[in-house]
Design an enzyme around this catalytic site. Sequence first.
Site, PDB file in Angstrom:
ATOM      1  CG  HIS A 102       6.678  19.697  29.790  1.00 20.79           C
ATOM      2  ND1 HIS A 102       5.833  18.614  29.903  1.00 20.79           N
ATOM      3  CD2 HIS A 102       5.882  20.797  29.930  1.00 20.79           C
ATOM      4  CE1 HIS A 102       4.600  19.029  30.110  1.00 20.79           C
ATOM      5  NE2 HIS A 102       4.599  20.354  30.122  1.00 20.79           N
ATOM      6  CB  SER A 162       6.162  15.179  29.083  1.00 21.53           C
ATOM      7  OG  SER A 162       7.070  16.193  29.451  1.00 21.53           O
TER       8      SER A 162
END
Length: 290
Positions: free
Chosen positions: A271, A17
């Site tokens: 992330h 992400s």
Amino acid sequence: MKKILDIYKAAKSPVYSFEFFPPKAPEGEVKLFEAVRELSKVEPDFITVTYGAGGSTRDKTIRLTSELAKEFALPAAAHFTCVGGDKNEIRNILKQIQESGIVNLMALRGDPPKGEGHFKKVEGGFGYASELISFIKEEGFDFCLGAGCYPEKHPEAKSIEEDVENLKRKVEAGASYLVSQLFFKNSSFESFLDLIRKKGIQVPVVPGIMPITSFSQIERFKTMAACEFPDELVSELEAVKDEPEEFYKRSVRFSVAQCRELVKMGVPGIHLYTLNQSPASLDIVRELKK
Ligand SMILES: Cc1cc2nc3c(=O)[nH]c(=O)nc-3n(C[C@H](O)[C@H](O)[C@H](O)COP(=O)(O)OP(=O)(O)OC[C@H]3O[C@@H](n4cnc5c(N)ncnc54)[C@H](O)[C@@H]3O)c2cc1C
């Protein structure tokens, strides 16, 4: 739009992400869309858009989260903080977020606005993310809620143990996954994970990784995030601080190695804090997906 917890639950390989921030100027938005376009080449699983300090980017965060999700057909989460709002205001913003089709929220307390040293709870508002999360649940909103965590301790907490007790409140209130503050020592993340699992926190915990793109960032990250840097990394980067190409190569190499080790440890995903720049995050994920 897919819920982020479902993405982690269904994943057979690490979930990637990217985090972006809402730019101040319209030219910045054009660059943001270009960056997301570039990064979508590595097929991220979802993206997130931050909420400016003091709620300063409220409308932009909501608009950009929903526009980027549509434009790139990606699940997205809007960050949200309880700085400066009472319950009524917060309820209204949550309704606005829901109406814009966003189903994922990163629920945070937030930092005080610039110039204010301490976080001040507004009358009728919330002092902690756990209170915000409880409110979102009590009000019946159906968001998938993520929350922040701090492998090297939140700067205001007296000890890591106390911070983890507070983290547990957030999870019990309804945070269904956690994303960490940036860190550069995997040993910090590993012992943090150990500690929180012992305390009974079982939700997915995702490391937040920040590529370093200039030497001056090191001091900035130390102040901003109170994180530690491995000495070898600092000396390796310092030696080439005025050679952008070599600096970039070494920094990306470090992040790739850091992420590979984390993946080996079994993290559910990575992330990346992109700072709206695509090259480093793109190269890191490309390398990891090989
Ligand atoms: C992944 C991630 C994304 C972020 N995105 C944004 C963003 O978009 N916008 C933004 O402004 N900021 C963002 N931040 C920064 C964040 O707002 C700050 O770190 C803030 O200081 C703390 O937010 P929190 O939600 O972690 O707070 P909390 O979980 O409320 O914790 C804050 C402090 O209070 C303590 N505490 C918590 N509950 C209690 C309690 N019941 N009693 C006593 N003490 C308690 C904690 O130990 C901690 O020291 C992000 C941080 C992370 C990790």
